[in-house]
Design a protein around this motif. Structure first.
Motif, PDB file in Angstrom:
ATOM      1  N   MET A   1       0.848  -1.183   0.000  1.00 49.18           N
ATOM      2  CA  MET A   1       0.000   0.000   0.000  1.00 49.18           C
ATOM      3  C   MET A   1       0.890   1.242   0.000  1.00 49.18           C
ATOM      4  O   MET A   1       1.876   1.322   0.711  1.00 49.18           O
ATOM      5  CB  MET A   1      -0.886  -0.043   1.241  1.00 49.18           C
ATOM      6  CG  MET A   1      -1.804   1.111   1.393  1.00 49.18           C
ATOM      7  SD  MET A   1      -3.204   0.904   0.311  1.00 49.18           S
ATOM      8  CE  MET A   1      -4.053   2.401   0.610  1.00 49.18           C
ATOM      9  N   THR A   2       0.506   2.218  -0.793  1.00 46.78           N
ATOM     10  CA  THR A   2       1.246   3.475  -0.879  1.00 46.78           C
ATOM     11  C   THR A   2       0.947   4.329   0.347  1.00 46.78           C
ATOM     12  O   THR A   2      -0.181   4.383   0.818  1.00 46.78           O
ATOM     13  CB  THR A   2       0.833   4.235  -2.147  1.00 46.78           C
ATOM     14  OG1 THR A   2       1.008   3.378  -3.272  1.00 46.78           O
ATOM     15  CG2 THR A   2       1.665   5.467  -2.337  1.00 46.78           C
ATOM     16  N   SER A   3       1.977   4.990   0.839  1.00 48.62           N
ATOM     17  CA  SER A   3       1.791   5.809   2.035  1.00 48.62           C
ATOM     18  C   SER A   3       0.888   7.008   1.739  1.00 48.62           C
ATOM     19  O   SER A   3       0.847   7.501   0.607  1.00 48.62           O
ATOM     20  CB  SER A   3       3.145   6.263   2.570  1.00 48.62           C
ATOM     21  OG  SER A   3       3.484   7.515   2.090  1.00 48.62           O
ATOM     22  N   PRO A   4       0.184   7.499   2.751  1.00 48.94           N
ATOM     23  CA  PRO A   4      -0.699   8.658   2.541  1.00 48.94           C
ATOM     24  C   PRO A   4       0.049   9.906   2.077  1.00 48.94           C
ATOM     25  O   PRO A   4      -0.500  10.709   1.322  1.00 48.94           O
ATOM     26  CB  PRO A   4      -1.326   8.882   3.917  1.00 48.94           C
ATOM     27  CG  PRO A   4      -1.213   7.576   4.614  1.00 48.94           C
ATOM     28  CD  PRO A   4       0.019   6.926   4.077  1.00 48.94           C
ATOM     29  N   ALA A   5       1.285  10.065   2.504  1.00 48.73           N
ATOM     30  CA  ALA A   5       2.061  11.238   2.079  1.00 48.73           C
ATOM     31  C   ALA A   5       2.338  11.192   0.575  1.00 48.73           C
ATOM     32  O   ALA A   5       2.288  12.228  -0.100  1.00 48.73           O
ATOM     33  CB  ALA A   5       3.367  11.309   2.862  1.00 48.73           C
ATOM     34  N   ILE A   6       2.618  10.004   0.058  1.00 53.69           N
ATOM     35  CA  ILE A   6       2.846   9.858  -1.386  1.00 53.69           C
ATOM     36  C   ILE A   6       1.562  10.150  -2.151  1.00 53.69           C
ATOM     37  O   ILE A   6       1.570  10.838  -3.182  1.00 53.69           O
ATOM     38  CB  ILE A   6       3.369   8.452  -1.716  1.00 53.69           C
ATOM     39  CG1 ILE A   6       4.717   8.190  -1.046  1.00 53.69           C
ATOM     40  CG2 ILE A   6       3.465   8.244  -3.220  1.00 53.69           C
ATOM     41  CD1 ILE A   6       5.853   9.022  -1.569  1.00 53.69           C
ATOM     42  N   LEU A   7       0.443   9.650  -1.659  1.00 54.12           N
ATOM     43  CA  LEU A   7      -0.844   9.921  -2.305  1.00 54.12           C
ATOM     44  C   LEU A   7      -1.170  11.413  -2.275  1.00 54.12           C
ATOM     45  O   LEU A   7      -1.685  11.963  -3.255  1.00 54.12           O
ATOM     46  CB  LEU A   7      -1.952   9.116  -1.630  1.00 54.12           C
ATOM     47  CG  LEU A   7      -1.889   7.601  -1.823  1.00 54.12           C
ATOM     48  CD1 LEU A   7      -2.987   6.918  -1.027  1.00 54.12           C
ATOM     49  CD2 LEU A   7      -1.992   7.246  -3.290  1.00 54.12           C
ATOM     50  N   LEU A   8      -0.869  12.074  -1.168  1.00 52.72           N
ATOM     51  CA  LEU A   8      -1.091  13.516  -1.068  1.00 52.72           C
ATOM     52  C   LEU A   8      -0.203  14.264  -2.066  1.00 52.72           C
ATOM     53  O   LEU A   8      -0.658  15.204  -2.730  1.00 52.72           O
ATOM     54  CB  LEU A   8      -0.830  14.000   0.358  1.00 52.72           C
ATOM     55  CG  LEU A   8      -1.023  15.480   0.614  1.00 52.72           C
ATOM     56  CD1 LEU A   8      -2.468  15.888   0.334  1.00 52.72           C
ATOM     57  CD2 LEU A   8      -0.642  15.821   2.044  1.00 52.72           C
ATOM     58  N   ALA A   9       1.048  13.850  -2.178  1.00 45.68           N
ATOM     59  CA  ALA A   9       1.954  14.481  -3.134  1.00 45.68           C
ATOM     60  C   ALA A   9       1.442  14.301  -4.562  1.00 45.68           C
ATOM     61  O   ALA A   9       1.468  15.247  -5.358  1.00 45.68           O
ATOM     62  CB  ALA A   9       3.353  13.897  -2.996  1.00 45.68           C
ATOM     63  N   LEU A  10       0.968  13.116  -4.890  1.00 45.22           N
ATOM     64  CA  LEU A  10       0.423  12.873  -6.231  1.00 45.22           C
ATOM     65  C   LEU A  10      -0.821  13.729  -6.487  1.00 45.22           C
ATOM     66  O   LEU A  10      -1.005  14.251  -7.590  1.00 45.22           O
ATOM     67  CB  LEU A  10       0.101  11.396  -6.405  1.00 45.22           C
ATOM     68  CG  LEU A  10       1.308  10.459  -6.531  1.00 45.22           C
ATOM     69  CD1 LEU A  10       0.860   9.011  -6.524  1.00 45.22           C
ATOM     70  CD2 LEU A  10       2.087  10.773  -7.792  1.00 45.22           C
ATOM     71  N   ALA A  11      -1.658  13.878  -5.475  1.00 44.87           N
ATOM     72  CA  ALA A  11      -2.852  14.711  -5.630  1.00 44.87           C
ATOM     73  C   ALA A  11      -2.470  16.174  -5.852  1.00 44.87           C
ATOM     74  O   ALA A  11      -3.046  16.852  -6.715  1.00 44.87           O
ATOM     75  CB  ALA A  11      -3.741  14.568  -4.401  1.00 44.87           C
ATOM     76  N   ILE A  12      -1.490  16.666  -5.101  1.00 45.34           N
ATOM     77  CA  ILE A  12      -1.053  18.052  -5.255  1.00 45.34           C
ATOM     78  C   ILE A  12      -0.439  18.273  -6.636  1.00 45.34           C
ATOM     79  O   ILE A  12      -0.712  19.279  -7.298  1.00 45.34           O
ATOM     80  CB  ILE A  12      -0.069  18.446  -4.131  1.00 45.34           C
ATOM     81  CG1 ILE A  12      -0.796  18.470  -2.794  1.00 45.34           C
ATOM     82  CG2 ILE A  12       0.581  19.793  -4.418  1.00 45.34           C
ATOM     83  CD1 ILE A  12       0.118  18.636  -1.599  1.00 45.34           C
ATOM     84  N   VAL A  13       0.371  17.321  -7.085  1.00 45.74           N
ATOM     85  CA  VAL A  13       0.977  17.438  -8.409  1.00 45.74           C
ATOM     86  C   VAL A  13      -0.097  17.433  -9.491  1.00 45.74           C
ATOM     87  O   VAL A  13      -0.012  18.186 -10.466  1.00 45.74           O
ATOM     88  CB  VAL A  13       2.000  16.299  -8.633  1.00 45.74           C
ATOM     89  CG1 VAL A  13       2.411  16.190 -10.080  1.00 45.74           C
ATOM     90  CG2 VAL A  13       3.220  16.517  -7.751  1.00 45.74           C
ATOM     91  N   THR A  14      -1.125  16.633  -9.319  1.00 44.59           N
ATOM     92  CA  THR A  14      -2.227  16.607 -10.281  1.00 44.59           C
ATOM     93  C   THR A  14      -2.940  17.958 -10.330  1.00 44.59           C
ATOM     94  O   THR A  14      -3.215  18.487 -11.406  1.00 44.59           O
ATOM     95  CB  THR A  14      -3.220  15.487  -9.936  1.00 44.59           C
ATOM     96  OG1 THR A  14      -2.518  14.238  -9.927  1.00 44.59           O
ATOM     97  CG2 THR A  14      -4.356  15.427 -10.924  1.00 44.59           C
ATOM     98  N   VAL A  15      -3.220  18.515  -9.152  1.00 48.40           N
ATOM     99  CA  VAL A  15      -3.886  19.823  -9.097  1.00 48.40           C
ATOM    100  C   VAL A  15      -3.009  20.892  -9.746  1.00 48.40           C
ATOM    101  O   VAL A  15      -3.497  21.727 -10.522  1.00 48.40           O
ATOM    102  CB  VAL A  15      -4.231  20.197  -7.641  1.00 48.40           C
ATOM    103  CG1 VAL A  15      -4.655  21.659  -7.534  1.00 48.40           C
ATOM    104  CG2 VAL A  15      -5.306  19.288  -7.102  1.00 48.40           C
ATOM    105  N   LEU A  16      -1.710  20.875  -9.450  1.00 47.58           N
ATOM    106  CA  LEU A  16      -0.798  21.854 -10.039  1.00 47.58           C
ATOM    107  C   LEU A  16      -0.759  21.725 -11.561  1.00 47.58           C
ATOM    108  O   LEU A  16      -0.751  22.734 -12.279  1.00 47.58           O
ATOM    109  CB  LEU A  16       0.602  21.700  -9.455  1.00 47.58           C
ATOM    110  CG  LEU A  16       0.815  22.247  -8.057  1.00 47.58           C
ATOM    111  CD1 LEU A  16       2.175  21.819  -7.520  1.00 47.58           C
ATOM    112  CD2 LEU A  16       0.696  23.751  -8.053  1.00 47.58           C
TER     113      LEU A  16
END
Length: 78
Positions: A1-16
């Motif tokens: 399972m991917t860590s929540p911090a990695i998922l948050l980083a991916l979400a932020i990069v997507t928004v950017l």
């Protein structure tokens, strides 16, 4: 399972990415086309420019958020 911090980083990069390429870049192209036209509409230019300025501030906040996530990944809380 991917860590929540990695998922948050991916979400932020997507928004950017969506914000930059989907909203800001087309707005800047519209401003350029207005300026290059024979009769530029200053109202359109100022409206798009102000929208892009506000969205750039939002993008700056997301950039700071990605830095915070990167610091958290480097030094996780124990």
């Amino acid at each position: 399972m991917t860590s929540p911090a990695i998922l948050l980083a991916l979400a932020i990069v997507t928004v950017l990415s969506v914000l930059g390429f989907g909203v800001l870049l087309p707005g800047e192209v519209r401003i350029y086309r207005q300026l290059a036209s024979g009769n530029p509409d200053s109202g359109v230019i100022s409206r798009i420019g102000m929208r892009n300025a506000r969205l750039s501030g939002l993008q700056g906040l997301f950039q700071l958020a990605i830095v915070v996530v990167m610091v958290y990944l480097r030094w996780p809380a124990t």
